[in-house]
Write an enzyme that holds these catalytic residues in place. Structure first.
Site, short mmCIF file in Angstrom:
data_model
loop_
_atom_site.label_atom_id
_atom_site.label_comp_id
_atom_site.label_asym_id
_atom_site.label_seq_id
_atom_site.Cartn_x
_atom_site.Cartn_y
_atom_site.Cartn_z
N GLU A 186 17.33 -22.94 18.57
CA GLU A 186 17.98 -22.10 19.57
C GLU A 186 17.80 -22.58 21.01
O GLU A 186 18.69 -22.39 21.84
CB GLU A 186 17.42 -20.68 19.51
CG GLU A 186 17.75 -19.93 18.24
CD GLU A 186 19.02 -19.10 18.38
OE1 GLU A 186 19.74 -19.27 19.37
OE2 GLU A 186 19.28 -18.28 17.48
N SER B 165 -19.23 23.06 -10.45
CA SER B 165 -20.69 22.89 -10.31
C SER B 165 -21.09 21.75 -9.39
O SER B 165 -22.25 21.39 -9.32
CB SER B 165 -21.28 22.59 -11.67
OG SER B 165 -21.12 23.67 -12.52
#
Ligand SMILES: [Zn+2]
Length: 777
Positions: A73, A335
């Protein structure tokens, strides 16, 4: 002012003003939520609010991608001021020839400006704004920053935005791990994002990628071998789904940290194995219509969560609430809190490790607990009561310890969900009357183990050692630590509790559980909530805590949904993948050795026959002495009790005898054939010391009873209960001096009593009498 200077300022102003007035590119677009493991592995992500895959942060741009991008680019990127006059001139000529805008001549910087403006249609005005913005961007940002802005915001086709999201979607890996061929293909995509479609445009994409690779090779970024191999690599195809290694954790952060990238503490390998193991167990559980499970693995030292499986991830899970993250859902504890009470009472000296606790039918105001197997041991050692998870001894222990103090302890150790008063929970708190989450539970056990490890290492307590599990890796903030002069639990009390929890005798443990004995070094506890709705299991080694929950997200109970059958097997499989462990070091400095009655587990009294040297917490020195051994006087053949009134002193044998109160004895004898009841008193002798033969189980002397009314408004009846050492003896009952009935073998009777004080008197056929004053409110 000098004219030349004026012209210079004017000219400069004409050039600079538009640049300064032009918009600085900004990106306020919503981001995906991205979750990483501790080592950077992507665990999962959620799409951004605008439906785009756009990863947050502007991370480093990997060299391969940068070289590919700039080659493709903008090869003068590092040398131009945001615009490249040569390429603009070139594209202008091209556009004039074509009669429309075909090429942009854009630099990377201009493209950043263009993307930030929402990719508006190309026009000359737009182009000028982009150029001015680009120059401004170059003034305010480094080249590196501009590249980062580009790579995290460029479109990569479909709803994929930014390099990192694109790398994961098209190559299935992080952009730091991509190959040259992949980097080249990805560098091309933002230029024409519509190129990637399965089965379409592949030839164009391949040509462009190969051309780019060739240019990269020409620039000597890669050698000929890499170049040739790169040409052979396949092109990116249809976007792949992102990894989903911890979906519930990802959902968690999607809510708490939307749009952020979170580096978690998760160990990706453990996470995967834990998920697999949970799903294997889940398949089995589904046979019994149990559709959900969750598990957590926490490292003790740091509190770091290494695995977080919030629910089943089987295919059919979503149909059964599988999307619910159970780890943070409050559920009844069953428990699972009992070990904390045991530890607290060791620390306070209320009990010693094996102190006998009454295990007899008991009614407490408002409820009458039952043991899991509906039987009674009469008296059991505190450690056995804990490892067998007996309910009545637990309630009796909580009554002795004080529910308010216990609730305070739960808060101090890190439980966050018990937000009602002690009165609201009452004694049922120890049996599941309150709710906790797997998150809190696992966190508290990790804190306890951390405190124990710290003490055995440094002989110190720190307040900061109690903390919740840690999910995100944070930079090491060196916060000061404060020593804790009054820790909620002491190292010795935790160690004694873990010793008891290492035992293997558990309810329903007769078969199939023997292999636990081969993996010592684990303190573990299970819990089952009322109505079989929740099965819990939590286990700790010195290094790790594993927490497991099983049940139905809908809250539906199932027979057989117990901690031991549904949750413990999964917990043990998870513990096994963590490897063999040594056991916790003994906090010797905090333990003291005292003689303890071998039969009662209490501190040895003067009359105890046999004693055992036992390690106890320091406060154990002040604990109650054995109340059960007493000296009795016997005849020579030891068959009858006598006194000096009826037998010459030299014919009396004094002997220590283990005598439980009548109610405890009644049940204890059934399970302990070695227990010898007191011999009868010889005829003509008055019992020397009065040892009761009867005892009230209910009501207990001094109790205040609330009697509810039934549907017709009538007061309901109270069932009273008495234990006799010899149940075959007849018992005569009187309420407030009025005879109300006779019982034999089962000494229970219904009474009707209005509000006020009452006296219940029972007399056996030998004339032994006991009285109980109680109040009805
Ligand atoms: Zn004793």
């Amino acid at each position: 002012m000098n004219r030349k200077l004026k012209i210079f300022i004017a000219v400069t102003g004409v050039i600079i003003a538009p640049v300064l007035l032009s918009p600085l590119p900004r990106f306020r677009t919503p981001r995906s939520t991205v979750i990483d493991a501790a080592d950077g592995t992507l665990l999962g992500a959620r799409i951004a609010d605008d439906g785009q895959w756009r990863f947050p942060g502007s991370g480093e741009v990997p060299a391969k991608f940068e070289k590919s991008l700039l080659t493709f680019e903008d090869q003068w990127f590092y040398y131009h001021p945001g615009i490249n006059p040569v390429s603009i001139f070139r594209s202008l000529i091209g556009n004039i020839k074509a009669g429309k805008i075909v090429t942009g001549g854009s630099t990377i910087t201009m493209q950043v400006a263009r993307i930030s403006r929402g990719n508006r249609p190309r026009s000359y005005t737009e182009k000028i704004i982009e150029m001015l913005s680009a120059v401004k961007l170059e003034l305010f940002c480094s080249k590196k920053k501009i590249l980062q802005l580009y790579s995290s915001n460029a479109p990569f086709g479909g709803n994929t935005v930014g390099l990192e999201a694109a790398a994961w979607r098209y190559t299935g890996k992080s952009c730091t791990d991509i190959t040259w061929a992949e980097a080249a293909a990805l560098a091309i995509l933002p230029n024409s994002p519509s190129l990637v479609f399965p089965g379409r445009n592949q030839a164009i994409l391949k040509k462009r990628r190969d051309d780019l690779l060739h240019r990269i090779y020409e620039r000597k970024y890669i050698d000929s071998v890499t170049f040739v191999l790169a040409l052979d690599e396949p092109l990116p195809g249809e976007p792949k789904p992102l990894p989903s290694r911890a979906p519930h954790l990802t959902d968690h952060f999607f809510i708490t940290n939307n749009g952020e990238r979170i580096k978690t503490t998760i160990d990706p390998e453990l996470q995967q194995r834990a998920t697999e193991i949970l799903n294997i167990h889940q398949k089995d559980l589904e046979g019994n219509y149990i559709f959900n499970s969750a598990c957590m693995i926490v490292e003790v030292e740091t509190g770091n969560v290494l695995a977080y499986v919030g629910n089943s991830t089987l295919e059919d899970a979503p149909a059964h609430g599988g999307n619910v993250d159970i780890i943070h859902s409050p559920r009844s504890t069953g428990s699972i809190l009992k070990p904390l009470l045991y530890a607290a009472m060791q620390k306070s000296g209320d009990i010693l490790p094996n102190t006998l606790i009454a295990d007899i039918p008991t009614r407490f105001p408002g409820f009458s607990p039952k043991n899991f197997d509906q039987s009674y041991g009469g008296a059991v050692s505190a450690a056995s009561a804990l490892s067998q998870s007996l309910n009545i001894p637990a309630v009796k222990m909580l009554q002795k310890y004080n529910p308010e103090k216990f609730l305070d302890l739960l808060h101090k150790t890190g439980f966050t969900t018990f937000n009602k008063t002690a009165d609201y929970y009452g004694l049922s708190l120890i049996l599941g009357g309150g709710e906790t989450s797997l998150w809190d539970l696992t966190g508290v056990y990790a804190s306890l183990s951390r405190v124990l490890n710290r003490y055995t290492r440094e002989k110190k307590y720190y307040k900061e050692d109690y903390h919740a599990p840690v999910l995100t890796l944070k930079p090491d903030t060196k916060t000061g630590k404060s020593e804790d002069p009054d820790p909620p639990l002491s190292a010795s009390s935790i160690w004694l509790t873990y010793e008891a929890l290492q035992r293997v005798n558990r309810p329903e443990s007769e078969s199939g559980w023997q292999y636990f004995t081969s993996s010592p070094g684990l303190a573990w506890k299970t819990g089952t909530s009322f109505g079989f709705r929740d099965g819990w299991a939590v286990g700790t080694t010195p290094r790790y805590v594993v927490g497991v929950w099983t049940g139905n997200a809908s809250g539906e109970g199932r027979p057989g949904l117990t901690g031991i059958t549904a949750a413990a097997p999964l917990m043990f499989d998870l513990v096994n993948i963590l490897g063999q462990e040594s056991w916790f070091k003994t906090p010797n400095e905090e333990l003291t050795i005292i003689p303890v009655c071998s039969r009662s587990g209490f501190r040895a009294g003067p009359d105890c026959e046999e004693t055992t040297e036992t390690q106890v917490c320091v406060n154990g020195l002040r604990s109650e002495a054995c109340p059960f051994h007493q000296i009795i006087h016997l005849n020579k053949s030891k068959t009858l009790q006598v006194t000096s009134d009826c037998v010459p002193p030299d014919e009396i044998i004094n002997e220590s005898w283990f005598v439980l109160p009548p109610a405890m004895e009644y049940f204890y004898k059934k399970k302990h054939p070695e227990y010898k009841s007191l011999p009868a008193v010889a005829p003509g002798c008055s019992a020397g010391r009065i040892i009761p033969v009867m005892e009230f189980i209910y009501p207990t002397p001094g109790i205040k009873i609330f009697i509810p009314r039934d549907q017709t408004g009538e007061l309901t009846r109270v069932i009273t209960d008495v234990a006799h050492r010899n149940p075959s003896k007849k018992i005569f009952w009187h309420l407030d001096e009025t005879y109300i009935g006779t019982t034999q073998f089962i000494h229970q009777i219904e009474i009707l009593a209005g509000s006020g004080n009452h006296i219940l008197t029972v007399v056996d056929e030998d004339g032994n009498t006991i009285r109980c004053l109680f109040t009805v409110i």
